[in-house]
Design a protein around this motif. Structure first.
Motif, PDB file in Angstrom:
ATOM      1  N   ASP A 200      -5.761 -51.858  28.558  1.00 37.00           N
ATOM      2  CA  ASP A 200      -7.579 -51.717  28.072  1.00 37.00           C
ATOM      3  C   ASP A 200      -7.411 -50.032  27.152  1.00 37.00           C
ATOM      4  O   ASP A 200      -7.256 -49.010  27.938  1.00 37.00           O
ATOM      5  CB  ASP A 200      -8.040 -52.003  29.164  1.00 37.00           C
ATOM      6  N   PRO A 201      -7.782 -49.953  25.859  1.00 36.36           N
ATOM      7  CA  PRO A 201      -7.917 -48.718  25.765  1.00 36.36           C
ATOM      8  C   PRO A 201      -8.930 -47.721  26.008  1.00 36.36           C
ATOM      9  O   PRO A 201      -9.031 -46.622  25.752  1.00 36.36           O
ATOM     10  CB  PRO A 201      -8.019 -48.747  23.877  1.00 36.36           C
ATOM     11  N   ASP A 202      -9.883 -47.849  26.395  1.00 37.89           N
ATOM     12  CA  ASP A 202     -10.868 -47.260  27.112  1.00 37.89           C
ATOM     13  C   ASP A 202     -10.713 -47.079  28.279  1.00 37.89           C
ATOM     14  O   ASP A 202     -10.616 -45.891  28.617  1.00 37.89           O
ATOM     15  CB  ASP A 202     -12.436 -48.416  27.022  1.00 37.89           C
ATOM     16  N   GLU A 203     -10.389 -47.541  28.789  1.00 35.41           N
ATOM     17  CA  GLU A 203      -9.349 -47.028  30.182  1.00 35.41           C
ATOM     18  C   GLU A 203      -8.206 -46.061  29.965  1.00 35.41           C
ATOM     19  O   GLU A 203      -8.029 -45.274  30.763  1.00 35.41           O
ATOM     20  CB  GLU A 203      -9.023 -48.233  31.094  1.00 35.41           C
ATOM     21  N   LEU A 204      -7.404 -46.557  29.104  1.00 32.41           N
ATOM     22  CA  LEU A 204      -6.884 -45.270  28.281  1.00 32.41           C
ATOM     23  C   LEU A 204      -7.319 -43.785  28.359  1.00 32.41           C
ATOM     24  O   LEU A 204      -7.431 -42.943  29.182  1.00 32.41           O
ATOM     25  CB  LEU A 204      -5.849 -45.895  27.608  1.00 32.41           C
TER      26      LEU A 204
ATOM     27  N   GLU B 126      -8.932 -38.519  29.218  1.00 31.56           N
ATOM     28  CA  GLU B 126     -10.582 -37.697  29.550  1.00 31.56           C
ATOM     29  C   GLU B 126     -10.245 -36.912  31.021  1.00 31.56           C
ATOM     30  O   GLU B 126     -11.319 -35.741  31.331  1.00 31.56           O
ATOM     31  CB  GLU B 126     -11.431 -38.198  29.309  1.00 31.56           C
ATOM     32  N   SER B 127     -10.260 -37.615  32.206  1.00 35.58           N
ATOM     33  CA  SER B 127     -10.189 -37.175  32.941  1.00 35.58           C
ATOM     34  C   SER B 127      -9.203 -36.761  33.767  1.00 35.58           C
ATOM     35  O   SER B 127      -9.452 -35.523  34.033  1.00 35.58           O
ATOM     36  CB  SER B 127      -9.735 -38.655  34.604  1.00 35.58           C
ATOM     37  N   LEU B 128      -7.751 -36.411  33.267  1.00 35.88           N
ATOM     38  CA  LEU B 128      -6.585 -35.796  33.488  1.00 35.88           C
ATOM     39  C   LEU B 128      -6.936 -34.438  32.356  1.00 35.88           C
ATOM     40  O   LEU B 128      -6.602 -33.436  32.447  1.00 35.88           O
ATOM     41  CB  LEU B 128      -5.181 -36.328  32.739  1.00 35.88           C
ATOM     42  N   PHE B 129      -8.030 -34.133  31.161  1.00 36.06           N
ATOM     43  CA  PHE B 129      -8.210 -33.633  30.900  1.00 36.06           C
ATOM     44  C   PHE B 129      -9.316 -32.415  32.101  1.00 36.06           C
ATOM     45  O   PHE B 129      -9.032 -30.875  31.683  1.00 36.06           O
ATOM     46  CB  PHE B 129      -8.822 -33.477  29.068  1.00 36.06           C
ATOM     47  N   VAL B 130      -9.979 -32.946  32.569  1.00 33.77           N
ATOM     48  CA  VAL B 130     -11.288 -32.618  33.169  1.00 33.77           C
ATOM     49  C   VAL B 130      -9.931 -32.275  34.582  1.00 33.77           C
ATOM     50  O   VAL B 130     -10.152 -30.495  34.624  1.00 33.77           O
ATOM     51  CB  VAL B 130     -12.052 -33.276  33.805  1.00 33.77           C
TER      52      VAL B 130
ATOM     53  N   ASP C 217      -3.059 -25.041  16.832  1.00 36.27           N
ATOM     54  CA  ASP C 217      -3.661 -23.469  16.286  1.00 36.27           C
ATOM     55  C   ASP C 217      -3.774 -22.334  16.492  1.00 36.27           C
ATOM     56  O   ASP C 217      -4.973 -21.586  15.445  1.00 36.27           O
ATOM     57  CB  ASP C 217      -5.374 -24.268  15.839  1.00 36.27           C
ATOM     58  N   HIS C 218      -2.990 -22.200  17.318  1.00 38.15           N
ATOM     59  CA  HIS C 218      -2.681 -20.608  17.550  1.00 38.15           C
ATOM     60  C   HIS C 218      -3.737 -19.809  18.193  1.00 38.15           C
ATOM     61  O   HIS C 218      -4.253 -18.636  17.915  1.00 38.15           O
ATOM     62  CB  HIS C 218      -1.938 -19.494  16.841  1.00 38.15           C
ATOM     63  N   ASP C 219      -5.210 -20.855  18.882  1.00 40.02           N
ATOM     64  CA  ASP C 219      -6.619 -19.867  18.904  1.00 40.02           C
ATOM     65  C   ASP C 219      -6.142 -19.152  20.951  1.00 40.02           C
ATOM     66  O   ASP C 219      -7.499 -18.654  21.083  1.00 40.02           O
ATOM     67  CB  ASP C 219      -7.296 -20.776  18.880  1.00 40.02           C
ATOM     68  N   GLY C 220      -5.319 -19.951  21.505  1.00 41.25           N
ATOM     69  CA  GLY C 220      -4.993 -19.630  23.056  1.00 41.25           C
ATOM     70  C   GLY C 220      -5.370 -20.150  23.584  1.00 41.25           C
ATOM     71  O   GLY C 220      -5.947 -20.377  24.673  1.00 41.25           O
ATOM     72  N   LEU C 221      -6.186 -20.810  23.333  1.00 37.94           N
ATOM     73  CA  LEU C 221      -6.587 -22.035  24.233  1.00 37.94           C
ATOM     74  C   LEU C 221      -6.119 -23.638  23.520  1.00 37.94           C
ATOM     75  O   LEU C 221      -5.926 -24.242  22.095  1.00 37.94           O
ATOM     76  CB  LEU C 221      -8.422 -22.599  23.282  1.00 37.94           C
ATOM     77  N   LEU C 222      -6.337 -24.609  24.673  1.00 33.14           N
ATOM     78  CA  LEU C 222      -5.713 -25.927  24.310  1.00 33.14           C
ATOM     79  C   LEU C 222      -6.978 -26.766  24.259  1.00 33.14           C
ATOM     80  O   LEU C 222      -7.531 -27.288  25.332  1.00 33.14           O
ATOM     81  CB  LEU C 222      -4.743 -26.913  25.187  1.00 33.14           C
ATOM     82  N   SER C 223      -6.911 -28.061  22.962  1.00 28.37           N
ATOM     83  CA  SER C 223      -8.426 -28.219  22.781  1.00 28.37           C
ATOM     84  C   SER C 223      -7.906 -30.121  23.576  1.00 28.37           C
ATOM     85  O   SER C 223      -6.373 -29.629  24.203  1.00 28.37           O
ATOM     86  CB  SER C 223      -8.389 -28.840  20.970  1.00 28.37           C
ATOM     87  N   TYR C 224      -9.007 -31.069  23.985  1.00 34.17           N
ATOM     88  CA  TYR C 224      -8.478 -32.440  24.097  1.00 34.17           C
ATOM     89  C   TYR C 224      -7.563 -32.838  23.103  1.00 34.17           C
ATOM     90  O   TYR C 224      -6.116 -33.183  23.797  1.00 34.17           O
ATOM     91  CB  TYR C 224      -9.212 -33.104  24.068  1.00 34.17           C
ATOM     92  N   THR C 225      -7.566 -32.369  21.781  1.00 31.72           N
ATOM     93  CA  THR C 225      -6.563 -33.073  21.620  1.00 31.72           C
ATOM     94  C   THR C 225      -4.900 -32.457  21.162  1.00 31.72           C
ATOM     95  O   THR C 225      -4.126 -33.151  21.250  1.00 31.72           O
ATOM     96  CB  THR C 225      -6.694 -32.523  19.624  1.00 31.72           C
ATOM     97  N   GLU C 226      -4.979 -30.868  21.058  1.00 32.53           N
ATOM     98  CA  GLU C 226      -3.604 -30.717  21.956  1.00 32.53           C
ATOM     99  C   GLU C 226      -3.018 -31.182  22.888  1.00 32.53           C
ATOM    100  O   GLU C 226      -1.605 -30.866  23.039  1.00 32.53           O
ATOM    101  CB  GLU C 226      -3.885 -28.710  21.829  1.00 32.53           C
ATOM    102  N   LEU C 227      -4.059 -30.985  24.316  1.00 32.91           N
ATOM    103  CA  LEU C 227      -2.999 -31.438  25.276  1.00 32.91           C
ATOM    104  C   LEU C 227      -2.992 -32.701  25.601  1.00 32.91           C
ATOM    105  O   LEU C 227      -2.278 -33.308  26.392  1.00 32.91           O
ATOM    106  CB  LEU C 227      -4.388 -31.145  26.433  1.00 32.91           C
TER     107      LEU C 227
ATOM    108  N   LYS D  91      -1.543 -35.446  23.691  1.00 34.93           N
ATOM    109  CA  LYS D  91       0.303 -35.714  23.465  1.00 34.93           C
ATOM    110  C   LYS D  91       0.884 -34.709  25.434  1.00 34.93           C
ATOM    111  O   LYS D  91       1.862 -35.732  25.303  1.00 34.93           O
ATOM    112  CB  LYS D  91       1.007 -34.557  22.373  1.00 34.93           C
ATOM    113  N   GLU D  92       0.924 -33.795  25.631  1.00 38.26           N
ATOM    114  CA  GLU D  92       1.536 -33.497  26.903  1.00 38.26           C
ATOM    115  C   GLU D  92       0.970 -34.570  27.738  1.00 38.26           C
ATOM    116  O   GLU D  92       2.039 -35.076  28.336  1.00 38.26           O
ATOM    117  CB  GLU D  92       1.095 -32.473  27.366  1.00 38.26           C
ATOM    118  N   LEU D  93       0.246 -34.574  28.064  1.00 39.64           N
ATOM    119  CA  LEU D  93      -0.355 -35.690  29.024  1.00 39.64           C
ATOM    120  C   LEU D  93      -0.328 -37.136  28.534  1.00 39.64           C
ATOM    121  O   LEU D  93       0.442 -37.791  29.314  1.00 39.64           O
ATOM    122  CB  LEU D  93      -2.746 -35.955  28.708  1.00 39.64           C
ATOM    123  N   GLN D  94       0.167 -37.779  27.252  1.00 41.46           N
ATOM    124  CA  GLN D  94       0.185 -39.114  26.835  1.00 41.46           C
ATOM    125  C   GLN D  94       2.472 -38.990  27.518  1.00 41.46           C
ATOM    126  O   GLN D  94       2.175 -39.905  27.943  1.00 41.46           O
ATOM    127  CB  GLN D  94       0.051 -39.188  25.712  1.00 41.46           C
TER     128      GLN D  94
END
Length: 139
Positions: free
Chosen positions: A66-70, A75-79, A35-45, A47-50
């Motif tokens: 397990d999808p919940d574990e994943l 989320e922990s990586l994003f933090v 979205d070119h806002d100069g920030l990476l949201s969880y959703t934007e990041l 794919k890179e984390l995956q």
């Protein structure tokens, strides 16, 4: 993908070349910032984390997780990236965390060369190309 040989010096050399490393970081950040806002949201990041493939096992065979574990792992990586806990990752946070991850990989790898399969646009592949460009006769 390609098979490359690298060691910790390959990674450290790339990270310590501030110009080359910063260009790669800025390019990847711009690519992820849809979205070119100069920030990476969880959703934007995400794919890179995956692409880190934290649940991959031997020879590219993925484990059914397990999808919940994943979700918790991503989320922990994003933090980890979101140093100021504002819910978004800026360029400096992205650079700092990526640098830390690269240096941790180098530390874990040691000085003996290893052969790895690398994604074409991965930071490790860029590090190998950076090192190859320094070789005599490289264009």
């Amino acid at each position: 993908m390609s098979v490359e040989v690298l060691d910790s010096a390959t990674i450290v050399s790339f990270v310590e070349d501030e110009e080359a490393f910063n260009v790669s970081i800025r390019n990847r950040f711009a690519h992820l910032d849809s979205d070119h806002d100069g920030l990476l949201s969880y959703t934007e990041l995400l794919k890179e984390l995956q692409s880190l493939r934290v649940f991959e096992t031997h020879f590219g065979i993925d484990v059914k997780t397990d999808p919940d574990e994943l979700a918790h792992v991503y989320e922990s990586l994003f933090v980890q990236f979101d140093h100021d806990s504002n819910g978004a990752v800026d360029l400096e946070e992205f650079k700092s965390e990526t640098k830390g991850m690269m240096l941790a990989m180098a530390n874990g790898m040691g000085f003996l060369p290893v052969q790895m399969v690398l994604e074409e646009d991965s930071f490790l592949k860029i590090a190998v190309e950076h090192e190859s460009a320094k070789l005599p006769g490289a264009a």
